[in-house]
Design an enzyme around this catalytic site. Sequence first.
Site, mmCIF file in Angstrom:
data_model
loop_
_atom_site.group_PDB
_atom_site.id
_atom_site.type_symbol
_atom_site.label_atom_id
_atom_site.label_comp_id
_atom_site.label_asym_id
_atom_site.label_seq_id
_atom_site.Cartn_x
_atom_site.Cartn_y
_atom_site.Cartn_z
ATOM 1 N N HIS A 227 -2.647 -10.228 10.753
ATOM 2 C CA HIS A 227 -3.739 -9.447 10.152
ATOM 3 C C HIS A 227 -3.394 -7.950 10.125
ATOM 4 O O HIS A 227 -4.290 -7.100 10.138
ATOM 5 C CB HIS A 227 -5.063 -9.646 10.907
ATOM 6 C CG HIS A 227 -5.490 -11.070 11.008
ATOM 7 N ND1 HIS A 227 -6.300 -11.668 10.068
ATOM 8 C CD2 HIS A 227 -5.213 -12.020 11.937
ATOM 9 C CE1 HIS A 227 -6.517 -12.930 10.412
ATOM 10 N NE2 HIS A 227 -5.862 -13.165 11.546
ATOM 11 N N SER B 244 9.661 11.785 -5.300
ATOM 12 C CA SER B 244 8.496 12.479 -5.848
ATOM 13 C C SER B 244 8.946 13.623 -6.739
ATOM 14 O O SER B 244 9.957 14.274 -6.477
ATOM 15 C CB SER B 244 7.616 13.025 -4.722
ATOM 16 O OG SER B 244 6.570 13.830 -5.235
ATOM 17 N N LYS C 213 10.747 13.566 -0.161
ATOM 18 C CA LYS C 213 10.104 12.249 -0.073
ATOM 19 C C LYS C 213 11.031 11.175 -0.636
ATOM 20 O O LYS C 213 11.604 11.335 -1.714
ATOM 21 C CB LYS C 213 8.786 12.256 -0.841
ATOM 22 C CG LYS C 213 7.911 11.028 -0.617
ATOM 23 C CD LYS C 213 6.528 11.253 -1.244
ATOM 24 C CE LYS C 213 5.585 10.124 -0.908
ATOM 25 N NZ LYS C 213 5.954 8.882 -1.616
ATOM 26 N N GLU D 206 9.800 -2.246 -4.306
ATOM 27 C CA GLU D 206 8.780 -2.075 -5.338
ATOM 28 C C GLU D 206 9.216 -2.715 -6.654
ATOM 29 O O GLU D 206 8.424 -3.396 -7.331
ATOM 30 C CB GLU D 206 8.486 -0.593 -5.536
ATOM 31 C CG GLU D 206 7.725 0.040 -4.384
ATOM 32 C CD GLU D 206 7.579 1.537 -4.498
ATOM 33 O OE1 GLU D 206 6.882 2.109 -3.649
ATOM 34 O OE2 GLU D 206 8.165 2.145 -5.437
#
Length: 459
Positions: free
Chosen positions: A181, A311, A317, A324
């Site tokens: 969870h 970014s 970043k 992805e």
Amino acid sequence: MKTRLEHDSLGTVAVPADALFGAQTQRAVDNFQLSGIRMPRAFLRGLGLVKASCARVNQELGILEAPIAAVVFDAAMQVARGELDAQFPLDIFQTGSGTSTNMNANEVIAHVATAALGREVHPNDHVNMSQSSNDVIPTAIHVSAALLVEEDLRPGLEALAGAIEARASEMQAIVKTGRTHLMDAMPLTLGQELGGWAAQIRHDIARIDGALPRLRALAQGGTAVGTGMNAPADFGARVARMLSQQTGVAFSASTNCFEALSCQDTAVELSGQLKVTAVSLTKIANDLRWMNSGPLTGLAELSLPALQPGSSIMPGKINPVIPEAVAMVCAKVIGNDATLTIAGQSGSFQLNVMLPLIAHDLLQSIELLARASRLLASRAIAGMTINEKRLHEQLGRNPILVTGLNRRIGYERGAEIAKRAYAQGRPILDVAVEMTGIAREELERLLDPAALTRPGVNE
């Protein structure tokens, strides 16, 4: 644009002067300007192989002259090799049987064969001899999909499973906090966690393998409705053997051509297994994204290779771009499966009438998963690094380790210890020493995270 006149049973059509196709292809070009998406290269390869095999078998049976069979075979192999792809302009959204694409192939092959032979080779009478679009297109779907699975998808999945297993072997002794969870749970090793991923991929390979015997069974020989009208009795079996010789894949003739023409259940079955594979890859990709999160305020259990700036506004970043991209591939494959399910339902009486769409989406799913598997293996799994210090710090603060004391102190007492450890932000070991009266040395043994990853530690 210069044109020439070609004719078919409906009349005369103007065709680009330099085109190798004829009237029926041009009619389809004019009729179906919908998406600009053409039939996949893998499908055209399969279609060319089918046409070449049919020519050879017709020659063997003595119903096609050897000189004509030879030039048809050579032209069909040019189609298979991709040398004539520019001559296949048709949209995938066309006649549902794929007749337009079959005639596109027949016309192109006949044109090339005629030029080579120096006399007419007819697209229907010679190139399409003993065939119908209704058995050629389903056969080409099976042949192209089987070749892609054997040559691309299975090796890609094997590479991914092997890469995961290699990293799992390196990490058998690295203990981390488990999560259920998304919440802290009992510990396990990274080797165990990655071993779960590898098992998923191995099971996906087995599921895909389970569909292959039906995928290798071909509709060829059924002609228009499954009766085999205008084809010799053993034509389908001979073509399957010829295709096997050319490809090394053990193709066979369908045991029931009525089924092979009227439905696309095998394509739907294979798509279902591809969907399961996509679900597996999504799970692995998302685990990697979570484990890579941070690097300061996330889990930061591992670092994926830095492949590109993350970014356009935030310097420094770095994003988990490979997981992805793989997750997007998987979304597409799952969407394709929904399309294939609907398309598979579109068999009316003796023929399915969404064959071009089935061909496109099935082959696209196979190709995407093959490439995504290799990408995930080479640019994520192989190069990721483990933050062992971070893992050790997280383990030391995990009150769920008190589960190791259940048999000694019971669930309720363990819950009290865990709550105090949470509230005070203290190591579970220190709180357990205060609240249980058990010697610290014994608690260190019972609460040892590495020992808790092995079954029977508290027996």
